[in-house]
Design an enzyme around this catalytic site. Sequence first.
Site, PDB file in Angstrom:
ATOM      1  N   GLU A 248       0.882  -1.173   0.000  1.00 55.81           N
ATOM      2  CA  GLU A 248       0.000   0.000   0.000  1.00 55.81           C
ATOM      3  C   GLU A 248       0.914   1.216   0.000  1.00 55.81           C
ATOM      4  OE1 GLU A 248      -3.081  -0.279  -0.502  1.00 55.81           O
ATOM      5  OE2 GLU A 248      -3.324  -2.424  -0.103  1.00 55.81           O
ATOM      6  N   CYS A 282      -2.058   9.276   1.902  1.00 49.65           N
ATOM      7  CA  CYS A 282      -1.740   8.912   0.519  1.00 49.65           C
ATOM      8  C   CYS A 282      -2.932   9.102  -0.407  1.00 49.65           C
ATOM      9  CB  CYS A 282      -1.223   7.480   0.450  1.00 49.65           C
ATOM     10  SG  CYS A 282      -2.216   6.289   1.323  1.00 49.65           S
TER      11      CYS A 282
END
Length: 477
Positions: A248, A282
């Site tokens: 991720e 993010c």
Amino acid sequence: MKDSYPYYLASEAVFANTDLDVTNKYTGEVATRVAMADADVIDQAIAAAERAQSAMAATTPYERQAVLDHCVKRFEERADELADALCIEAGKPINDAKGEVTRLIDTFRIASEESVRINGEVINLEISSRAKGYQGMTKKVPIGPCSFISPFNFPLNLAAHKVAPAIAAGCTFVLKPASKTPIGALIIGEVLAETDLPKGAFSILPCSRDGADLFTTDDRLKLLSFTGSPDVGWALKAKAGKKPVVLELGGNAACVVDEDADIEDAINRIIIGAYYQSGQSCISVQRLLVHSKIYDEFKQRYVERVKNLVSGDPSDKDTFIGPMISEGEAERLETWIKEAASAGGDILCGGERDGAMLQATVMENVPASCDASAEEAFGPLSVLIPFDDYSAALKEVNNSRYGLQAGVFTRDIYKAQQAWDELDVGGVIIGDVPSWRVDNMPYGGVKDSGLGREGIRYAIEDMMETRLLVIRNPHKA
């Protein structure tokens, strides 16, 4: 916050040293000290996880559920402590910190529910005369000891997205929390140590990046799950050997505001999406594509709102913008903003820095090649981009090496479907920002944004193997 914290080796607290200083990210002062593991301790942790795996796999679903339920109860009881620690170690505004504690609890609760829903299937193998009398069935078995590396920006919930599914799946694990923000993970360890997990089932080990190679390279570990920067993540994958890897990684999230959008609603959501916890997410809104018919009105109202965001001490309940994780990171983004301005970009508000505090910044006319537009800002910056053609706007969203999530504000169902069909991202959010996430949905990216999906059920799938059983009935064959 305590004066010092142990690491957790083979399920037990070990006050080996106080080598790691954890600072208050707003004041810069040392807030507490934490024990750090070396390579020998990491080796011991992996060996313990390997020894404990058979006992962990033998636990029943209801026993795993009881462990997860205990965690939910204790996190609820310690919610204020968890939020305060998060506010100090990450510089996260207290309201955001409380929100992350809620998500921590949600994540363990979802894992508790999923732990008793891990099923196989019966397969009809009689697809030709050769297979008459044969029946197949599958079950899920734990993949084995797992290696987890979690980042600084969500120290509680992103650790939880690895730990809770592992417990539900029956996997032992070793976890390396971010050195800048280890306290949340260590409190999770303190709670897990209260449970009946097999001895050695978990270790939580703050350590230096240089000393952490075994988390990636050791073949006794059967899965690596990493959340962090793309450069580090892909480098780890290259060193991971035969084990599966879940990554991720970073993003450069775009949000499209079409001409039919409710401007006020879009601004309300984008303010949160772009500047929540100082943009250190993010999936923070970075590129903001706005239809030219509403661009001027949107810009004026949006910039005015951003100018009025309250910044300062994250422990103050009115603070919306707190410090970035370090002065070095704030300096980096300040440099990107200045470079974009030198290349022709316009700073509409913000752009000034004081230590780790960087003002909420809005820019326009930023060349697409500038880092402020092309790379992951990971800070309080959004870049406005006008567009005339919706299809061209979707292509511009895709004009990135990242592909985590994208947001689209449109009331046109066909345009919503087009976005879902054409955007090269892991998730498309209609009527909201790309920063939106709940903890049971599949979450992850494509391109440089990573491999695999989190979200409890999806993470559990990665942590389990399918084992087939075939039975021949000689009376039927």
